[in-house]
Design a protein around this motif. Sequence first.
Motif, short mmCIF file in Angstrom:
data_model
loop_
_atom_site.label_atom_id
_atom_site.label_comp_id
_atom_site.label_asym_id
_atom_site.label_seq_id
_atom_site.Cartn_x
_atom_site.Cartn_y
_atom_site.Cartn_z
N VAL A 68 23.51 53.62 34.51
CA VAL A 68 24.75 52.94 34.12
C VAL A 68 24.89 53.01 32.60
O VAL A 68 23.93 52.73 31.87
N ASP A 69 26.06 53.43 32.15
CA ASP A 69 26.39 53.46 30.72
C ASP A 69 25.47 54.38 29.91
O ASP A 69 25.36 54.23 28.70
N ARG A 70 24.84 55.34 30.56
CA ARG A 70 23.95 56.24 29.85
C ARG A 70 24.71 57.45 29.30
O ARG A 70 24.39 57.96 28.22
N PHE A 107 33.94 47.40 26.86
CA PHE A 107 34.81 47.12 28.00
C PHE A 107 34.77 48.21 29.06
O PHE A 107 34.87 47.92 30.25
N ALA A 108 34.68 49.45 28.66
CA ALA A 108 34.62 50.55 29.62
C ALA A 108 33.16 50.83 29.98
O ALA A 108 32.25 50.67 29.15
N HIS A 109 32.95 51.24 31.23
CA HIS A 109 31.60 51.47 31.73
C HIS A 109 31.58 52.68 32.64
O HIS A 109 32.61 53.06 33.23
N SER A 110 30.41 53.26 32.78
CA SER A 110 30.23 54.40 33.67
C SER A 110 29.02 54.19 34.56
O SER A 110 28.06 53.53 34.18
N VAL A 111 29.11 54.74 35.75
CA VAL A 111 27.98 54.83 36.67
C VAL A 111 27.73 56.31 36.91
O VAL A 111 28.65 57.02 37.32
N GLU A 112 26.52 56.77 36.62
CA GLU A 112 26.21 58.19 36.67
C GLU A 112 25.22 58.51 37.79
O GLU A 112 24.25 57.78 37.98
N THR A 113 25.45 59.61 38.47
CA THR A 113 24.55 60.08 39.51
C THR A 113 23.93 61.40 39.06
O THR A 113 24.64 62.33 38.69
N TRP A 114 22.59 61.45 39.11
CA TRP A 114 21.85 62.60 38.61
C TRP A 114 21.00 63.23 39.72
O TRP A 114 20.53 62.52 40.61
N ALA A 192 44.15 35.35 38.82
CA ALA A 192 43.08 34.42 39.22
C ALA A 192 41.70 34.91 38.81
O ALA A 192 40.77 34.10 38.70
N ALA A 193 41.56 36.23 38.58
CA ALA A 193 40.23 36.79 38.34
C ALA A 193 39.98 37.24 36.91
O ALA A 193 38.83 37.30 36.48
N VAL A 194 41.03 37.58 36.16
CA VAL A 194 40.83 38.27 34.90
C VAL A 194 40.18 37.41 33.83
O VAL A 194 39.57 37.94 32.88
N ASP A 195 40.26 36.10 33.94
CA ASP A 195 39.60 35.23 32.96
C ASP A 195 38.36 34.55 33.52
O ASP A 195 37.77 33.68 32.86
N GLU A 196 37.98 34.93 34.74
CA GLU A 196 36.78 34.36 35.34
C GLU A 196 35.53 35.02 34.73
O GLU A 196 35.53 36.22 34.47
N PRO A 197 34.47 34.26 34.54
CA PRO A 197 33.25 34.85 33.97
C PRO A 197 32.56 35.76 34.97
O PRO A 197 32.46 35.45 36.16
N ALA A 198 32.10 36.89 34.50
CA ALA A 198 31.33 37.82 35.31
C ALA A 198 30.41 38.58 34.36
O ALA A 198 30.65 38.66 33.16
N VAL A 199 29.36 39.16 34.92
CA VAL A 199 28.36 39.85 34.11
C VAL A 199 28.25 41.30 34.56
O VAL A 199 28.03 41.56 35.76
N TRP A 200 28.44 42.23 33.63
CA TRP A 200 28.23 43.64 33.94
C TRP A 200 26.74 43.92 33.89
O TRP A 200 26.10 43.81 32.86
N LEU A 201 26.16 44.28 35.03
CA LEU A 201 24.72 44.43 35.16
C LEU A 201 24.33 45.90 35.06
O LEU A 201 24.58 46.67 35.98
N VAL A 202 23.71 46.26 33.95
CA VAL A 202 23.23 47.63 33.80
C VAL A 202 22.03 47.86 34.70
O VAL A 202 21.93 48.88 35.38
N ASP A 203 21.11 46.90 34.73
CA ASP A 203 19.90 47.06 35.55
C ASP A 203 19.52 45.72 36.18
O ASP A 203 18.73 44.96 35.63
N PRO A 204 20.08 45.41 37.34
CA PRO A 204 19.74 44.15 38.02
C PRO A 204 18.38 44.17 38.69
O PRO A 204 17.94 43.14 39.21
#
Length: 223
Positions: A68-70, A107-114, A192-204
Amino acid sequence: MSRRSVEVTADLVLRAYRHGLFPMAEGRAGDKLFWLDPVKRGVLPLDRFHLSRRLLRTVLSGDYQVTVDRNFAGTIAGCATPLPDRTDTWINPQIERLFTELFRMGFAHSVETWRDGILVGGLYGVALGGVFFGESMFSFARDASKTALVHLVARLRLGGFRLLDTQFVTAHLAQFGAEEIPRDIYRSQLAAAVDEPAVWLVDPGQAALAAEFRSLAAGVATR
Protein backbone atom coordinates in the motif's frame (compact mmCIF):
# COMPACT_ATOMS: atom_id res chain seq x y z
CA MET A 1 -17.05 38.23 -23.37
CA SER A 2 -14.74 35.31 -22.72
CA ARG A 3 -15.17 33.23 -19.59
CA ARG A 4 -12.02 32.91 -17.52
CA SER A 5 -11.15 29.28 -16.89
CA VAL A 6 -10.63 28.15 -13.31
CA GLU A 7 -7.35 26.45 -12.58
CA VAL A 8 -7.89 22.89 -11.44
CA THR A 9 -5.79 22.30 -8.33
CA ALA A 10 -5.54 19.45 -5.85
CA ASP A 11 -7.49 21.54 -3.32
CA LEU A 12 -10.25 22.15 -5.85
CA VAL A 13 -10.48 18.40 -6.52
CA LEU A 14 -10.94 17.75 -2.79
CA ARG A 15 -13.69 20.36 -2.57
CA ALA A 16 -15.37 18.85 -5.61
CA TYR A 17 -15.36 15.39 -4.07
CA ARG A 18 -17.14 16.76 -1.03
CA HIS A 19 -19.96 17.88 -3.32
CA GLY A 20 -20.17 14.68 -5.34
CA LEU A 21 -18.13 15.76 -8.38
CA PHE A 22 -15.05 14.12 -9.86
CA PRO A 23 -12.73 15.07 -12.75
CA MET A 24 -11.95 13.18 -15.95
CA ALA A 25 -10.22 13.89 -19.22
CA GLU A 26 -11.72 13.04 -22.59
CA GLY A 27 -8.75 10.83 -23.41
CA ARG A 28 -5.08 10.24 -22.75
CA ALA A 29 -4.16 12.94 -25.26
CA GLY A 30 -6.87 15.35 -24.11
CA ASP A 31 -5.74 18.65 -22.63
CA LYS A 32 -8.93 19.58 -20.78
CA LEU A 33 -10.70 18.20 -17.73
CA PHE A 34 -14.42 18.10 -17.13
CA TRP A 35 -16.45 17.44 -14.01
CA LEU A 36 -18.88 14.55 -13.73
CA ASP A 37 -21.92 14.26 -11.46
CA PRO A 38 -23.74 11.13 -12.69
CA VAL A 39 -27.49 10.79 -12.29
CA LYS A 40 -26.77 7.22 -11.16
CA ARG A 41 -23.71 6.74 -8.96
CA GLY A 42 -21.74 3.56 -8.53
CA VAL A 43 -21.04 2.42 -4.97
CA LEU A 44 -19.74 -0.81 -3.51
CA PRO A 45 -21.42 -1.48 -0.12
CA LEU A 46 -18.71 -2.46 2.34
CA ASP A 47 -21.09 -4.66 4.31
CA ARG A 48 -22.23 -6.61 1.24
CA PHE A 49 -18.99 -7.22 -0.63
CA HIS A 50 -19.03 -10.48 -2.61
CA LEU A 51 -15.80 -12.48 -2.23
CA SER A 52 -15.85 -15.89 -3.87
CA ARG A 53 -14.13 -18.87 -2.29
CA ARG A 54 -11.91 -19.18 -5.36
CA LEU A 55 -10.69 -15.60 -5.09
CA LEU A 56 -10.27 -15.99 -1.33
CA ARG A 57 -7.90 -18.89 -1.98
CA THR A 58 -5.95 -16.73 -4.44
CA VAL A 59 -5.70 -13.85 -1.97
CA LEU A 60 -4.52 -16.14 0.82
CA SER A 61 -2.18 -18.20 -1.36
CA GLY A 62 0.70 -15.75 -1.42
CA ASP A 63 0.91 -15.88 -5.22
CA TYR A 64 0.79 -12.09 -5.15
CA GLN A 65 2.50 -9.71 -2.77
CA VAL A 66 0.34 -6.70 -1.90
CA THR A 67 1.63 -3.35 -0.71
CA VAL A 68 0.00 0.00 0.00
CA ASP A 69 1.29 3.45 -0.98
CA ARG A 70 4.63 2.00 -2.07
CA ASN A 71 4.45 2.87 -5.78
CA PHE A 72 1.69 5.37 -6.44
CA ALA A 73 3.31 6.68 -9.61
CA GLY A 74 3.62 3.18 -11.03
CA THR A 75 0.03 2.39 -10.14
CA ILE A 76 -1.51 5.43 -11.81
CA ALA A 77 0.76 4.82 -14.82
CA GLY A 78 -0.52 1.24 -14.98
CA CYS A 79 -4.10 2.50 -14.89
CA ALA A 80 -3.29 4.84 -17.80
CA THR A 81 -1.72 2.10 -19.93
CA PRO A 82 -3.73 1.11 -23.03
CA LEU A 83 -4.89 -2.51 -23.09
CA PRO A 84 -6.45 -4.66 -25.83
CA ASP A 85 -9.93 -4.07 -24.39
CA ARG A 86 -9.19 -0.44 -23.43
CA THR A 87 -7.33 1.37 -26.16
CA ASP A 88 -7.70 4.81 -24.57
CA THR A 89 -7.98 6.12 -21.05
CA TRP A 90 -9.41 9.18 -19.30
CA ILE A 91 -6.17 9.57 -17.30
CA ASN A 92 -4.17 12.31 -19.01
CA PRO A 93 -0.93 13.90 -17.73
CA GLN A 94 -2.87 16.58 -15.82
CA ILE A 95 -4.85 13.92 -13.95
CA GLU A 96 -1.59 12.17 -13.11
CA ARG A 97 -0.09 15.40 -11.76
CA LEU A 98 -3.17 16.27 -9.69
CA PHE A 99 -3.46 12.88 -8.05
CA THR A 100 0.27 12.61 -7.47
CA GLU A 101 -0.03 15.91 -5.60
CA LEU A 102 -2.98 14.51 -3.63
CA PHE A 103 -0.79 11.52 -2.78
CA ARG A 104 1.94 13.83 -1.48
CA MET A 105 -0.72 15.61 0.59
CA GLY A 106 -1.81 12.30 2.14
CA PHE A 107 -5.23 12.05 0.48
CA ALA A 108 -4.61 9.78 -2.52
CA HIS A 109 -3.58 6.18 -1.97
CA SER A 110 -2.62 3.12 -3.97
CA VAL A 111 -2.85 -0.61 -3.46
CA GLU A 112 -0.24 -2.49 -5.47
CA THR A 113 -0.11 -6.15 -6.50
CA TRP A 114 3.31 -7.65 -7.24
CA ARG A 115 4.59 -10.93 -8.63
CA ASP A 116 8.30 -11.72 -8.44
CA GLY A 117 9.07 -8.07 -7.82
CA ILE A 118 7.10 -6.83 -10.83
CA LEU A 119 4.04 -4.59 -10.48
CA VAL A 120 1.24 -6.50 -12.21
CA GLY A 121 -1.90 -4.82 -10.87
CA GLY A 122 -3.35 -2.29 -8.51
CA LEU A 123 -5.74 0.54 -7.92
CA TYR A 124 -5.77 4.09 -6.61
CA GLY A 125 -8.23 6.54 -5.16
CA VAL A 126 -8.80 9.27 -2.60
CA ALA A 127 -9.63 8.92 1.09
CA LEU A 128 -11.60 11.77 2.62
CA GLY A 129 -13.15 11.28 6.04
CA GLY A 130 -15.05 8.01 6.00
CA VAL A 131 -15.26 7.86 2.19
CA PHE A 132 -12.90 6.24 -0.29
CA PHE A 133 -13.35 7.49 -3.84
CA GLY A 134 -12.08 4.75 -6.14
CA GLU A 135 -10.56 6.13 -9.33
CA SER A 136 -9.13 3.35 -11.46
CA MET A 137 -7.54 -0.08 -11.42
CA PHE A 138 -5.41 -2.16 -13.75
CA SER A 139 -4.35 -5.76 -14.18
CA PHE A 140 -1.53 -7.32 -16.19
CA ALA A 141 -2.08 -10.78 -14.66
CA ARG A 142 -5.09 -12.87 -13.71
CA ASP A 143 -6.81 -11.66 -10.53
CA ALA A 144 -4.16 -8.98 -9.89
CA SER A 145 -6.62 -6.07 -9.71
CA LYS A 146 -9.19 -8.25 -7.95
CA THR A 147 -6.64 -9.06 -5.26
CA ALA A 148 -5.92 -5.35 -4.83
CA LEU A 149 -9.65 -4.63 -4.50
CA VAL A 150 -10.09 -7.30 -1.81
CA HIS A 151 -7.18 -5.81 0.13
CA LEU A 152 -8.69 -2.33 -0.25
CA VAL A 153 -12.10 -3.39 1.04
CA ALA A 154 -10.58 -5.26 3.99
CA ARG A 155 -8.57 -2.20 4.99
CA LEU A 156 -11.54 0.14 4.59
CA ARG A 157 -13.66 -2.06 6.84
CA LEU A 158 -10.92 -2.38 9.44
CA GLY A 159 -10.28 1.37 9.31
CA GLY A 160 -13.90 2.37 9.88
CA PHE A 161 -14.73 3.68 6.41
CA ARG A 162 -18.42 3.94 5.57
CA LEU A 163 -18.63 4.49 1.82
CA LEU A 164 -16.73 3.15 -1.20
CA ASP A 165 -17.55 5.28 -4.24
CA THR A 166 -16.82 3.51 -7.55
CA GLN A 167 -18.22 6.35 -9.72
CA PHE A 168 -19.71 3.91 -12.23
CA VAL A 169 -20.66 0.23 -12.19
CA THR A 170 -18.82 -2.05 -14.60
CA ALA A 171 -19.27 -5.78 -15.10
CA HIS A 172 -15.96 -6.21 -13.28
CA LEU A 173 -17.25 -4.37 -10.21
CA ALA A 174 -20.77 -5.79 -10.34
CA GLN A 175 -19.48 -9.26 -9.50
CA PHE A 176 -18.33 -7.87 -6.15
CA GLY A 177 -21.70 -6.30 -5.35
CA ALA A 178 -21.30 -2.81 -6.82
CA GLU A 179 -24.62 -1.12 -7.49
CA GLU A 180 -26.05 2.09 -8.88
CA ILE A 181 -27.93 4.46 -6.61
CA PRO A 182 -29.72 7.72 -7.47
CA ARG A 183 -27.74 10.95 -7.19
CA ASP A 184 -29.77 12.27 -4.24
CA ILE A 185 -29.27 9.07 -2.22
CA TYR A 186 -25.56 9.12 -3.02
CA ARG A 187 -25.25 12.72 -1.86
CA SER A 188 -27.04 11.85 1.37
CA GLN A 189 -24.65 8.95 2.00
CA LEU A 190 -21.69 11.14 1.08
CA ALA A 191 -22.73 13.91 3.48
CA ALA A 192 -23.16 11.38 6.29
CA ALA A 193 -19.72 9.81 5.76
CA VAL A 194 -17.31 12.44 4.47
CA ASP A 195 -16.64 14.03 7.87
CA GLU A 196 -16.68 10.79 9.84
CA PRO A 197 -13.34 9.69 11.30
CA ALA A 198 -11.63 6.78 9.60
CA VAL A 199 -8.07 5.47 9.45
CA TRP A 200 -6.22 4.55 6.27
CA LEU A 201 -4.37 1.38 7.25
CA VAL A 202 -1.15 0.75 5.36
CA ASP A 203 -0.35 -2.37 7.38
CA PRO A 204 -3.06 -3.63 9.75
CA GLY A 205 -1.17 -6.90 10.17
CA GLN A 206 -1.48 -10.21 8.37
CA ALA A 207 -3.64 -11.82 11.04
CA ALA A 208 -6.20 -8.99 10.97
CA LEU A 209 -6.25 -9.00 7.19
CA ALA A 210 -6.69 -12.77 6.92
CA ALA A 211 -9.57 -12.66 9.42
CA GLU A 212 -11.21 -9.86 7.45
CA PHE A 213 -10.80 -11.75 4.17
CA ARG A 214 -12.60 -14.72 5.69
CA SER A 215 -15.33 -12.48 7.05
CA LEU A 216 -15.83 -11.05 3.56
CA ALA A 217 -16.08 -14.54 2.05
CA ALA A 218 -18.56 -15.55 4.74
CA GLY A 219 -20.67 -12.46 4.12
CA VAL A 220 -20.14 -11.02 7.58
CA ALA A 221 -21.27 -7.38 7.76
CA THR A 222 -18.93 -4.58 8.76
CA ARG A 223 -18.54 -4.38 12.50
